[in-house]
Design a protein around this motif. Structure first.
Motif, short mmCIF file in Angstrom:
data_model
loop_
_atom_site.label_atom_id
_atom_site.label_comp_id
_atom_site.label_asym_id
_atom_site.label_seq_id
_atom_site.Cartn_x
_atom_site.Cartn_y
_atom_site.Cartn_z
N ILE A 1 0.83 -1.21 0.00
CA ILE A 1 0.00 0.00 0.00
C ILE A 1 0.87 1.26 0.00
N LYS B 1 1.64 2.67 -3.47
CA LYS B 1 0.57 2.94 -4.44
C LYS B 1 0.68 4.30 -5.11
N LYS B 2 1.28 5.28 -4.45
CA LYS B 2 1.36 6.61 -5.04
C LYS B 2 2.30 6.69 -6.23
N SER C 1 -6.46 1.69 -4.11
CA SER C 1 -6.96 2.96 -3.61
C SER C 1 -8.01 2.79 -2.52
N ASP D 1 -6.45 1.82 3.22
CA ASP D 1 -5.76 2.85 3.97
C ASP D 1 -5.19 2.20 5.23
N PHE D 2 -4.27 2.91 5.89
CA PHE D 2 -3.67 2.35 7.09
C PHE D 2 -4.61 2.51 8.27
N LYS D 3 -5.26 1.43 8.63
CA LYS D 3 -6.12 1.43 9.81
C LYS D 3 -5.50 0.58 10.93
#
Length: 250
Positions: free
Chosen positions: A96, A99-100, A192, A195-197
């Protein structure tokens, strides 16, 4: 098969500490473990360059500078970029984090930095497109049920893993058992939604498990090529002859 877009970018997950190999490789990153006096990662790069990969994104963490200083920003004709974990994020978190900087317009492949599985990239891409996959896994025949999760596929290559495997009377499953070979085809935009949870995210349990739960089309493509995982001392020692034999036959 030639009408299907071939990935030219590969993410290699190379951030692990290699805890189980500490007694053999001491203080070096697991992907840098020596196979016949060359880093294991070098064999991965060589093979995937031969399959048409032109850019590698290395997700690194533990002793990252050892990898960065060795390979730099270019290896043979391929560009290398690095994404560095400031803290251990797991295989899923490491992906993740990349990804950018992933391409927006074409699929990529993701590779485990501690497995060698010389499959045909064109076949993987062709099958992934044929079955309209959101995410495709390369599988190998699995007789070691203690080490690898049992994986099954049906006639449409839909994948079932571990406790997710239905009763054989409920669905038309292939008779063979497989395991995850650590090579994935995917379209980067699927990342996308993540997210970091959590502090630590695994690729198989957290990412693939979530996609499966949300009914994304996860498929498995079976390959007959030999597979090895250098993550434990026994198989790392076996890899010394295994990879030498494979490279002689290519």
């Amino acid at each position: 098969m030639n009408n299907y877009p071939l990935p030219s970018t590969a993410v290699i997950l190379a951030g692990g500490q290699g805890t189980r190999l500490k007694s053999i490789i001491k203080n070096i990153p697991k992907p840098m473990a020596k196979i016949r006096n060359r880093p294991f990662l070098e064999y991965l790069l060589n093979y995937w360059i031969s399959q048409g990969i032109k850019q590698f994104i290395l997700s690194v963490g533990y002793l990252a500078d050892d990898i960065i200083n060795y390979f730099g920003d270019k290896y043979k004709n391929a560009e290398i970029r690095y994404v560095v974990e400031e803290r251990p994020l797991g295989t899923g978190g490491g992906l993740i984090l990349c990804k950018k900087i992933l391409p927006k317009d074409k699929p990529i492949i993701v590779l485990n930095g501690d497995t060698y599985f010389p499959i045909n990239l064109q076949k993987l891409a062709w099958q992934a497109c044929k079955f309209k996959a959101d995410w495709a896994l390369a599988l190998f025949r699995n007789n070691n049920q203690e080490r690898y999760l049992v994986t099954k596929i049906d006639c449409n290559h839909k994948i079932y893993i571990g406790n997710d495997i239905p009763n054989k009377n409920q669905i038309n499953l292939r008779r063979e058992s497989f395991a995850n070979g650590g090579i994935y085809w995917l379209k980067p935009d699927i990342l996308s939604i993540f997210d970091f949870k959590k502090e630590f995210i695994t690729l198989e349990k957290d990412i693939l498990g979530y996609l499966k739960h949300k009914n994304f089309n996860l498929i498995g493509i079976d390959f007959k090529e030999p597979f090895i995982d250098i993550g434990v001392p026994k198989d790392y020692l076996k890899a010394q002859s295994f990879i030498s034999e494979i490279n002689q036959n290519e």
